[in-house]
Design a protein around this motif. Structure first.
Motif, PDB file in Angstrom:
ATOM      1  N   LEU A  45       0.825  -1.201   0.000  1.00  0.00           N
ATOM      2  CA  LEU A  45       0.000   0.000   0.000  1.00  0.00           C
ATOM      3  C   LEU A  45       0.863   1.256   0.000  1.00  0.00           C
ATOM      4  N   VAL A  46       1.957   1.227   0.764  1.00  0.00           N
ATOM      5  CA  VAL A  46       2.893   2.360   0.781  1.00  0.00           C
ATOM      6  C   VAL A  46       3.416   2.614  -0.628  1.00  0.00           C
ATOM      7  N   ARG A  47       3.867   1.565  -1.273  1.00  0.00           N
ATOM      8  CA  ARG A  47       4.448   1.701  -2.613  1.00  0.00           C
ATOM      9  C   ARG A  47       3.419   2.214  -3.629  1.00  0.00           C
ATOM     10  N   LEU A  48       2.214   1.669  -3.586  1.00  0.00           N
ATOM     11  CA  LEU A  48       1.179   2.110  -4.523  1.00  0.00           C
ATOM     12  C   LEU A  48       0.761   3.557  -4.275  1.00  0.00           C
ATOM     13  N   GLU A  49       0.737   3.949  -3.020  1.00  0.00           N
ATOM     14  CA  GLU A  49       0.387   5.341  -2.717  1.00  0.00           C
ATOM     15  C   GLU A  49       1.467   6.282  -3.239  1.00  0.00           C
ATOM     16  N   GLU A  50       2.728   5.875  -3.117  1.00  0.00           N
ATOM     17  CA  GLU A  50       3.844   6.721  -3.552  1.00  0.00           C
ATOM     18  C   GLU A  50       3.985   6.783  -5.064  1.00  0.00           C
ATOM     19  N   GLY A  81     -11.015  -5.056  -1.023  1.00  0.00           N
ATOM     20  CA  GLY A  81     -11.471  -3.810  -1.634  1.00  0.00           C
ATOM     21  C   GLY A  81     -10.482  -2.668  -1.538  1.00  0.00           C
ATOM     22  N   LEU A  82      -9.209  -2.984  -1.266  1.00  0.00           N
ATOM     23  CA  LEU A  82      -8.194  -1.940  -1.086  1.00  0.00           C
ATOM     24  C   LEU A  82      -7.458  -1.591  -2.375  1.00  0.00           C
ATOM     25  N   ILE A  83      -7.434  -2.531  -3.324  1.00  0.00           N
ATOM     26  CA  ILE A  83      -6.802  -2.269  -4.613  1.00  0.00           C
ATOM     27  C   ILE A  83      -7.731  -2.728  -5.730  1.00  0.00           C
ATOM     28  N   THR A  84      -7.404  -2.277  -6.916  1.00  0.00           N
ATOM     29  CA  THR A  84      -8.088  -2.727  -8.109  1.00  0.00           C
ATOM     30  C   THR A  84      -7.046  -3.112  -9.137  1.00  0.00           C
ATOM     31  N   ARG A  85      -7.414  -4.054  -9.997  1.00  0.00           N
ATOM     32  CA  ARG A  85      -6.523  -4.449 -11.089  1.00  0.00           C
ATOM     33  C   ARG A  85      -7.269  -4.268 -12.397  1.00  0.00           C
ATOM     34  N   ARG A  86      -6.512  -3.855 -13.416  1.00  0.00           N
ATOM     35  CA  ARG A  86      -7.085  -3.747 -14.751  1.00  0.00           C
ATOM     36  C   ARG A  86      -6.027  -4.184 -15.751  1.00  0.00           C
ATOM     37  N   LEU A  99      -4.507   1.624  -5.935  1.00  0.00           N
ATOM     38  CA  LEU A  99      -5.341   1.723  -4.744  1.00  0.00           C
ATOM     39  C   LEU A  99      -6.757   2.132  -5.142  1.00  0.00           C
ATOM     40  N   THR A 100      -7.747   1.579  -4.466  1.00  0.00           N
ATOM     41  CA  THR A 100      -9.116   2.063  -4.628  1.00  0.00           C
ATOM     42  C   THR A 100      -9.261   3.326  -3.782  1.00  0.00           C
ATOM     43  N   ASP A 101     -10.344   4.044  -3.964  1.00  0.00           N
ATOM     44  CA  ASP A 101     -10.592   5.219  -3.120  1.00  0.00           C
ATOM     45  C   ASP A 101     -10.660   4.813  -1.656  1.00  0.00           C
ATOM     46  N   GLU A 102     -11.318   3.683  -1.391  1.00  0.00           N
ATOM     47  CA  GLU A 102     -11.413   3.168  -0.018  1.00  0.00           C
ATOM     48  C   GLU A 102     -10.035   2.796   0.518  1.00  0.00           C
ATOM     49  N   GLY A 103      -9.243   2.136  -0.307  1.00  0.00           N
ATOM     50  CA  GLY A 103      -7.890   1.757   0.103  1.00  0.00           C
ATOM     51  C   GLY A 103      -7.047   2.979   0.425  1.00  0.00           C
ATOM     52  N   LEU A 104      -7.124   3.994  -0.419  1.00  0.00           N
ATOM     53  CA  LEU A 104      -6.356   5.220  -0.187  1.00  0.00           C
ATOM     54  C   LEU A 104      -6.824   5.925   1.077  1.00  0.00           C
ATOM     55  N   ALA A 105      -8.126   5.989   1.286  1.00  0.00           N
ATOM     56  CA  ALA A 105      -8.651   6.660   2.484  1.00  0.00           C
ATOM     57  C   ALA A 105      -8.200   5.953   3.757  1.00  0.00           C
ATOM     58  N   ARG A 106      -8.320   4.627   3.778  1.00  0.00           N
ATOM     59  CA  ARG A 106      -7.908   3.867   4.972  1.00  0.00           C
ATOM     60  C   ARG A 106      -6.400   3.988   5.207  1.00  0.00           C
TER      61      ARG A 106
END
Length: 149
Positions: A45-50, A81-86, A99-106
Motif C-alpha cells: 500500500l505504501v508503494r502504490l500510494e507513492e 477492496g483496497l486495490i483494483t486491477r485492470r 489503490l481504490t478510493d477506499e484503500g487510499l482513504a484507509r
C-alpha cells in the motif's frame, strides 16, 4: 575484536531491534487498515500510494519476491477492496494495480496517525537529524533491494 568489528556488531544489534519493531508496527498498521490485512501487505500500500498505478511484476521486483507471492498478496488486497486491477493497455497479459478510493482513504488515515506518532517520538531531534536518518536509511535500502528509488 577490532573497532570495526564492534561497530558492525552494534549495527547488527540495532538493525535487529529496529526490524523486529518495524515488523510489529507494520502488523499494527495493517490491522488498523483492515483486520484481515497481512502485515507484509502494508508495504504494498505504501508503494502504490507513492508511485500510483503499477504492474504487479514491477511490484514483485521492487520487493524482491516471486510472482506467486505477489499475486497472492494482491489477490488478498483486492478481496478486501483496497486495490483494483485492470489489464495493462500496453500488454494484455499484464495487469496494472492501483489503490481504490477506499484503500487510499484507509491507508492515509493510518499513515497520518503513524506520522504524528513519529513526530512525538522524535520531538527532541532537529530536522537535519531526521533528514540525515532518512537519507542513511534510503542509502541502506538501496543496497538491500538494488533500487535507487
Amino acid at each position: 575484536m577490532t573497532g570495526v568489528d564492534r561497530e558492525f556488531l552494534a549495527l547488527e544489534r540495532e538493525l535487529a531491534v529496529f526490524l523486529r519493531r518495524a515488523r510489529a508496527s507494520s502488523g499494527e498498521m495493517a490491522r488498523e487498515i483492515h483486520p484481515d490485512l497481512e502485515p507484509a501487505a502494508y508495504g504494498l500500500l505504501v508503494r502504490l500510494e507513492e508511485t500510483g498505478e503499477q504492474r504487479a511484476t514491477a511490484l514483485a521486483v521492487y520487493f524482491g519476491v516471486g510472482k506467486a507471492t505477489m499475486s497472492r498478496q494482491l489477490r488478498a488486497l483486492e478481496t478486501l477492496g483496497l486495490i483494483t486491477r485492470r489489464p495493462d493497455p500496453d500488454d494484455g497479459r499484464a495487469s496494472l494495480v492501483a489503490l481504490t478510493d477506499e484503500g487510499l482513504a484507509r491507508f492515509s488515515a493510518v499513515r497520518n496517525a503513524r506520522r504524528e506518532s513519529y513526530v512525538k517520538k522524535l520531538e527532541g531531534w532537529d530536522s537535519a537529524e531526521i533528514a540525515e536518518l532518512a537519507r542513511l536509511l534510503h542509502r541502506l535500502n538501496s543496497l538491500q533491494g538494488g533500487t535507487d528509488d
